[in-house]
Write an enzyme that holds these catalytic residues in place. Sequence first.
Site, short mmCIF file in Angstrom:
data_model
loop_
_atom_site.label_atom_id
_atom_site.label_comp_id
_atom_site.label_asym_id
_atom_site.label_seq_id
_atom_site.Cartn_x
_atom_site.Cartn_y
_atom_site.Cartn_z
N HIS A 18 8.13 11.24 -53.31
CA HIS A 18 7.23 10.35 -54.02
C HIS A 18 7.92 9.51 -55.09
CE1 HIS A 18 4.13 12.97 -52.21
NE2 HIS A 18 3.36 11.92 -52.33
N GLY A 19 9.05 9.96 -55.59
CA GLY A 19 9.71 9.15 -56.60
C GLY A 19 10.84 9.86 -57.30
#
Length: 481
Positions: A328-329
Amino acid sequence: MVFNSFDFLAFIIPVLLLYWLVFKKSDVSQNILLLVSSLVFYAWADWRFLVLLIASTLINYALGIKIAQTEEDKKRSVFLYLGLIFNVGLLLYFKYANFFYQGFYDILQVFGSSVSHNTLQIILPLGISFFTFQTLGYLIDVFNEEIEPSKDLLRFSVFVTFFPKILSGPIERAAGLLPQLEEKRTFSYPVMVDGLRQILWGFFAKVVIAENCAAIVNPIFNDYQAQSGSTLLLGTFFYAIQLYADFSGYSNMAIGVGKLFGIQLMRNFSTPFFSTNIADFWRKWHISLTTWMMDYVFTPLSFILRRHQKRGLMLSIVATFILVGFWHGANWTFVVYGLCHGLYFIPLVYSGKMNASEVVAEGKVLPSFKELGKMILLFLLIMLTDVFFRANNVVEAFDYFGKIFSGSLFDFPSILMGSNSLITLGLISLFVAVEWIHRGKKHDFELSTYPVWIRWSSYVFIFVLLLFFGKSAETFIYFQF
């Protein structure tokens, strides 16, 4: 260009008319239009990385053919590794380079170094996490001889770039999407209507539910230190709903747009908040990512660790979900988010209930007290874990938790004093009720079996809610991933 914009409306109407009136003669002509439209759509979103998308498509196409044509196992492995290096390398550079770069200097500072540095100015290409995972899965499937490689560059290019799913998924599998591109699509009125219905529900979820929640959530998280514990707790509730409505709304719109072109994309959400255990939740939340991770990370890892039995299974799950979080990041908050979800599986592993999945209260109007209790407890757990997803850093997340579980937890939440919060709670109740009624159906707004008057009353009612309670939104949460 987002689905809930006039720009997208101006884009898709002429494309649809051309698709069904001019380019309908063959799959080739339809695919040509889809490819050109998809490239225009991506360039409209961010033209700077159009060359990167095209290069990724061409390289993965060539590697897929080379893997299939090569008979010697070692050489086949070489081409697969080249594909892994290329695709993972893209992600590592564009998405994670600054994370590791900053981490390196943080370590130096721990040892007393005072070396100054500047942040790397790397722009994240839109959709890179989605189309790289899609092409990675394709190469692995070709290597494992689960699918034949696509020898038609046009079809493969549409498979990679198809505009409804290029920016935020679903992460399509070649076995599901490529065969649809090999045949001419024929117009189907029921499919078209069902697509429009799904788009309408996704639009409602985004601009009414998610955006009204965002109007409450953002001030709370941006100034959480000044809020009471009860307000912060309620803020996590609204954020959990916002996150779900935002992403499921996008997915429903993407799938609905695909249906307008006679193409069925995979379902990405299946009423996950009605789950009674964490494993079932992840079978229904971001399904395309979960199944990808299960097939390409968890399965081989659990095979390697199989001699460790339950401990090996537990380690495989935790490692997989750490990767899910990190996908996700580039932030430790996402790592902690994934770690927490992985740890939640431990009781299921030791109780042997990993594969338990069911439609709650199937055939009944209401769940049992036991089912309701399990759903509420699971939702509270997920809701609190989402604080890591929303926080800017891990320290802020733990500080947020500390303020929730303070003496002010039992104060009356100040946000309930405003009419907007009460209206939003009412809209959420409607949203949840509709999803509850349609749990177990093909999608959340599947009305094909209802009488005509109920269908049209539902459409008019949703349009009225959009008119009075819809808020403008320029982006989706998952565009940043």
